[in-house]
Write a protein that holds these residues in place. Sequence first.
Motif, PDB file in Angstrom:
ATOM      1  N   GLN A  21       0.806  -1.218   0.000  1.00 17.26           N
ATOM      2  CA  GLN A  21       0.000   0.000   0.000  1.00 17.26           C
ATOM      3  C   GLN A  21       0.843   1.273   0.000  1.00 17.26           C
ATOM      4  OE1 GLN A  21      -0.255   2.117   2.857  1.00 17.26           O
ATOM      5  NE2 GLN A  21       1.166   0.908   4.114  1.00 17.26           N
ATOM      6  N   ALA A  22       2.076   1.178   0.457  1.00 21.00           N
ATOM      7  CA  ALA A  22       2.919   2.373   0.484  1.00 21.00           C
ATOM      8  C   ALA A  22       3.260   2.869  -0.918  1.00 21.00           C
ATOM      9  CB  ALA A  22       4.201   2.080   1.267  1.00 21.00           C
ATOM     10  N   SER A  23       3.222   1.965  -1.911  1.00 22.34           N
ATOM     11  CA  SER A  23       3.566   2.348  -3.282  1.00 22.34           C
ATOM     12  C   SER A  23       2.348   2.768  -4.100  1.00 22.34           C
ATOM     13  CB  SER A  23       4.268   1.192  -3.988  1.00 22.34           C
ATOM     14  OG  SER A  23       3.421   0.064  -4.069  1.00 22.34           O
ATOM     15  N   LEU A  24       1.171   2.716  -3.505  1.00 27.33           N
ATOM     16  CA  LEU A  24      -0.039   3.071  -4.239  1.00 27.33           C
ATOM     17  C   LEU A  24      -0.213   4.577  -4.308  1.00 27.33           C
ATOM     18  CD1 LEU A  24      -2.588   0.475  -2.766  1.00 27.33           C
ATOM     19  CD2 LEU A  24      -1.182   0.284  -4.827  1.00 27.33           C
ATOM     20  N   SER A  25      -0.982   5.001  -5.296  1.00 21.56           N
ATOM     21  CA  SER A  25      -1.311   6.424  -5.398  1.00 21.56           C
ATOM     22  C   SER A  25      -2.275   6.809  -4.288  1.00 21.56           C
ATOM     23  CB  SER A  25      -1.946   6.730  -6.759  1.00 21.56           C
ATOM     24  OG  SER A  25      -3.177   6.035  -6.899  1.00 21.56           O
ATOM     25  N   ALA A  26      -2.410   8.120  -4.072  1.00 23.34           N
ATOM     26  CA  ALA A  26      -3.265   8.599  -2.983  1.00 23.34           C
ATOM     27  C   ALA A  26      -4.714   8.176  -3.176  1.00 23.34           C
ATOM     28  CB  ALA A  26      -3.164  10.127  -2.894  1.00 23.34           C
ATOM     29  N   SER A  27      -5.215   8.237  -4.400  1.00 27.18           N
ATOM     30  CA  SER A  27      -6.606   7.866  -4.640  1.00 27.18           C
ATOM     31  C   SER A  27      -6.844   6.381  -4.383  1.00 27.18           C
ATOM     32  CB  SER A  27      -6.998   8.220  -6.071  1.00 27.18           C
ATOM     33  OG  SER A  27      -6.163   7.531  -7.002  1.00 27.18           O
ATOM     34  N   LEU A  28      -5.883   5.531  -4.797  1.00 27.42           N
ATOM     35  CA  LEU A  28      -6.040   4.105  -4.547  1.00 27.42           C
ATOM     36  C   LEU A  28      -5.958   3.778  -3.062  1.00 27.42           C
ATOM     37  CD1 LEU A  28      -4.078   2.319  -7.430  1.00 27.42           C
ATOM     38  CD2 LEU A  28      -6.531   2.279  -6.977  1.00 27.42           C
ATOM     39  N   ARG A  29      -5.121   4.481  -2.345  1.00 28.06           N
ATOM     40  CA  ARG A  29      -5.031   4.243  -0.900  1.00 28.06           C
ATOM     41  C   ARG A  29      -6.337   4.625  -0.212  1.00 28.06           C
ATOM     42  NH1 ARG A  29      -0.326   7.046   1.737  1.00 28.06           N
ATOM     43  NH2 ARG A  29      -0.639   5.468   3.346  1.00 28.06           N
ATOM     44  N   LYS A  36      -9.300   4.434  -1.623  1.00 32.22           N
ATOM     45  CA  LYS A  36     -10.237   3.351  -1.940  1.00 32.22           C
ATOM     46  C   LYS A  36      -9.946   2.105  -1.109  1.00 32.22           C
ATOM     47  CE  LYS A  36     -11.148   4.782  -6.707  1.00 32.22           C
ATOM     48  NZ  LYS A  36     -11.031   4.389  -8.150  1.00 32.22           N
ATOM     49  N   LEU A  37      -8.660   1.801  -0.907  1.00 33.40           N
ATOM     50  CA  LEU A  37      -8.291   0.649  -0.097  1.00 33.40           C
ATOM     51  C   LEU A  37      -8.773   0.825   1.339  1.00 33.40           C
ATOM     52  CD1 LEU A  37      -6.748  -2.000   0.365  1.00 33.40           C
ATOM     53  CD2 LEU A  37      -4.662  -0.648   0.668  1.00 33.40           C
ATOM     54  N   VAL A  38      -8.593   2.004   1.886  1.00 32.83           N
ATOM     55  CA  VAL A  38      -9.063   2.289   3.248  1.00 32.83           C
ATOM     56  C   VAL A  38     -10.577   2.125   3.324  1.00 32.83           C
ATOM     57  CG1 VAL A  38      -9.367   4.148   4.933  1.00 32.83           C
ATOM     58  CG2 VAL A  38      -7.126   3.744   3.897  1.00 32.83           C
ATOM     59  N   GLY A  39     -11.294   2.649   2.317  1.00 30.31           N
ATOM     60  CA  GLY A  39     -12.745   2.515   2.319  1.00 30.31           C
ATOM     61  C   GLY A  39     -13.191   1.061   2.246  1.00 30.31           C
ATOM     62  N   ALA A  40     -12.480   0.247   1.435  1.00 29.44           N
ATOM     63  CA  ALA A  40     -12.847  -1.162   1.335  1.00 29.44           C
ATOM     64  C   ALA A  40     -12.590  -1.902   2.642  1.00 29.44           C
ATOM     65  CB  ALA A  40     -12.063  -1.815   0.196  1.00 29.44           C
ATOM     66  N   ARG A  71       3.076   9.998  10.255  1.00 32.33           N
ATOM     67  CA  ARG A  71       2.530  11.264   9.775  1.00 32.33           C
ATOM     68  C   ARG A  71       1.540  11.083   8.607  1.00 32.33           C
ATOM     69  NH1 ARG A  71       7.676  15.483   9.714  1.00 32.33           N
ATOM     70  NH2 ARG A  71       8.192  15.278  11.941  1.00 32.33           N
ATOM     71  N   ASP A  72       1.286   9.865   8.233  1.00 35.30           N
ATOM     72  CA  ASP A  72       0.345   9.582   7.138  1.00 35.30           C
ATOM     73  C   ASP A  72      -1.079   9.709   7.674  1.00 35.30           C
ATOM     74  OD1 ASP A  72      -1.341   8.377   5.196  1.00 35.30           O
ATOM     75  OD2 ASP A  72       0.387   7.328   4.358  1.00 35.30           O
ATOM     76  N   ALA A  73      -1.811  10.728   7.223  1.00 34.19           N
ATOM     77  CA  ALA A  73      -3.160  10.971   7.728  1.00 34.19           C
ATOM     78  C   ALA A  73      -4.115   9.845   7.358  1.00 34.19           C
ATOM     79  CB  ALA A  73      -3.685  12.295   7.177  1.00 34.19           C
ATOM     80  N   THR A  74      -3.920   9.233   6.191  1.00 35.39           N
ATOM     81  CA  THR A  74      -4.817   8.148   5.777  1.00 35.39           C
ATOM     82  C   THR A  74      -4.673   6.954   6.699  1.00 35.39           C
ATOM     83  OG1 THR A  74      -4.609   8.877   3.477  1.00 35.39           O
ATOM     84  CG2 THR A  74      -5.458   6.670   3.849  1.00 35.39           C
ATOM     85  N   LEU A  75      -3.428   6.591   7.042  1.00 37.97           N
ATOM     86  CA  LEU A  75      -3.209   5.481   7.957  1.00 37.97           C
ATOM     87  C   LEU A  75      -3.669   5.839   9.368  1.00 37.97           C
ATOM     88  CD1 LEU A  75       0.287   4.183   6.763  1.00 37.97           C
ATOM     89  CD2 LEU A  75      -1.954   3.135   6.394  1.00 37.97           C
ATOM     90  N   GLN A  76      -3.511   7.093   9.761  1.00 41.84           N
ATOM     91  CA  GLN A  76      -4.034   7.527  11.069  1.00 41.84           C
ATOM     92  C   GLN A  76      -5.544   7.342  11.118  1.00 41.84           C
ATOM     93  OE1 GLN A  76      -2.692  11.559  11.335  1.00 41.84           O
ATOM     94  NE2 GLN A  76      -0.633  11.030  12.078  1.00 41.84           N
ATOM     95  N   TYR A  77      -6.204   7.722  10.047  1.00 41.92           N
ATOM     96  CA  TYR A  77      -7.662   7.563   9.999  1.00 41.92           C
ATOM     97  C   TYR A  77      -8.047   6.090  10.085  1.00 41.92           C
ATOM     98  CZ  TYR A  77     -12.286   7.147   7.888  1.00 41.92           C
ATOM     99  OH  TYR A  77     -13.595   6.819   7.636  1.00 41.92           O
ATOM    100  N   LEU A  78      -7.365   5.228   9.299  1.00 40.89           N
ATOM    101  CA  LEU A  78      -7.693   3.816   9.292  1.00 40.89           C
ATOM    102  C   LEU A  78      -7.450   3.196  10.669  1.00 40.89           C
ATOM    103  CD1 LEU A  78      -8.592   1.430   7.524  1.00 40.89           C
ATOM    104  CD2 LEU A  78      -6.181   1.011   7.030  1.00 40.89           C
ATOM    105  N   ALA A  79      -6.326   3.518  11.271  1.00 37.24           N
ATOM    106  CA  ALA A  79      -6.033   2.969  12.596  1.00 37.24           C
ATOM    107  C   ALA A  79      -7.029   3.495  13.630  1.00 37.24           C
ATOM    108  CB  ALA A  79      -4.605   3.324  12.996  1.00 37.24           C
ATOM    109  N   GLY A  80      -7.395   4.779  13.523  1.00 37.52           N
ATOM    110  CA  GLY A  80      -8.357   5.343  14.465  1.00 37.52           C
ATOM    111  C   GLY A  80      -9.715   4.682  14.344  1.00 37.52           C
ATOM    112  N   MET A  81     -10.191   4.442  13.125  1.00 39.85           N
ATOM    113  CA  MET A  81     -11.488   3.790  12.939  1.00 39.85           C
ATOM    114  C   MET A  81     -11.434   2.340  13.422  1.00 39.85           C
ATOM    115  SD  MET A  81     -13.458   6.127  11.785  1.00 39.85           S
ATOM    116  CE  MET A  81     -14.887   5.217  11.192  1.00 39.85           C
ATOM    117  N   ALA A  82     -10.292   1.672  13.212  1.00 38.38           N
ATOM    118  CA  ALA A  82     -10.157   0.304  13.697  1.00 38.38           C
ATOM    119  C   ALA A  82     -10.191   0.267  15.223  1.00 38.38           C
ATOM    120  CB  ALA A  82      -8.857  -0.300  13.178  1.00 38.38           C
ATOM    121  N   CYS A  83      -9.496   1.198  15.863  1.00 35.90           N
ATOM    122  CA  CYS A  83      -9.516   1.257  17.328  1.00 35.90           C
ATOM    123  C   CYS A  83     -10.910   1.579  17.841  1.00 35.90           C
ATOM    124  CB  CYS A  83      -8.513   2.295  17.826  1.00 35.90           C
ATOM    125  SG  CYS A  83      -6.786   1.824  17.568  1.00 35.90           S
TER     126      CYS A  83
END
Length: 417
Positions: free
Chosen positions: A310-318, A320-324, A349-361
């Motif tokens: 996922q680190a090599s994906l574009s921002a839009s794909l990441r 979509k991956l988070v949403g899935a 510092r990745d806001a997308t991963l922060q969001y995903l981890a926060g929703m998982a928690c």
Amino acid sequence: MGSALWLLVLFGIAAAVALFAGNNQGSVTLFWPPYRIDLSLNLVLLLLAASFFFVHAVMRALSALFDLPRQALRWRTQQKERAMHGLLLDAISHLLAGRYIRARKSAEAVLAQEASLTASAQEPANSAQLRAIAHILAAESAQALQDRSAREEHLKGALEQASARDAQGTRDGAVLRAARWALEDREPDAAMELLKSLPQGAARRTVALRTRLRASRQAGQPMEALETARLLAKHHAFSDVAAISIVRGLAIDLLNGAYDVAQLQRAWASLEPAERLVPEVAIHAAQRLMALRGDAQLARDWLLPVWERQASLSASLRVKLVGALEEGFDSLDGGWLARIEAAQKANPRDATLQYLAGMACMRRQLWGKAQQLLTQAALGLQDATLHRNAWRALAELAEQREDATAAALAWKRAAGE
């Protein structure tokens, strides 16, 4: 060197003749009662040679005289054939220039000229192939002029002429053109039937595969289209980027054609391993599975290869991956929570991963950690949907803490105020 040898031979012949004629004392006597004629042998030989050449010249002249009618007929035939080939070239030129009426008239003139030659027992070479090509040109012009009846008539004539031995190769071209015309008329089933009539070797040519791809897409047959696209990609009919894009789109169409979980699993299993690793395909398959109320764990299994890079994906794909992944958080297990936390810690510092981890928690009822991560994410998210979801989650956490002020502020942020 050759000229010198010929001179030597001529000198030798001249010397031999001079020796023979100079010392030849022979004579020839002709008796014609009551006369007697004495002639030199050399003179007799010269007269015989002259007579031979004279008779030969007379016979050549008579042969040329009697051959004049045949030569005249051949000359007229050649003129007609040249005119016919000129009309054929005109038909091709007019067709390429978009002058379809003139192209059609020229092609029909070729047919008329060829029929005239055949009727006079002067059938040109490769006449069947010539007629087939003229019929195809006329049919192509009729197709451009939307004259379907004339097109079918000329197509029938082309196929009949192409059945001859000297025009077998033209039949494949006529069938391929007919399939293309069927696609232009939005008749993919007719195009598929025509393509099935091709020999096996011709059906695997690039132009036939391209036509089959268009026909299967028009007919709504994503599996057939996907198999054809794979063959075209193996034949290097597309660039690498175009091949990936086409196969990706067809794979997504195949997944969209599934209307229950079992169909979706069969569609996923029909994809090649490399196609399942395409991020867009895997993400779409997981989203489709969740939309059909399938197993969230299975969706995460499909997404695992994509998540690992996922680190090599574009921002839009990441996004979509988070949403899935977020759609299946109700059954999130500890292994996936550990993966998400590890990825977030590796890139804090990745806001997308922060969001995903926060929703998982939050789904795991880790309220404090969820609030911390979502607060950080809400300040850095660029995607509008994730930004709105982050503030909505913060509002729910504030309401759970009975913090009305923080909840109201979060709801306002979620509404975009």
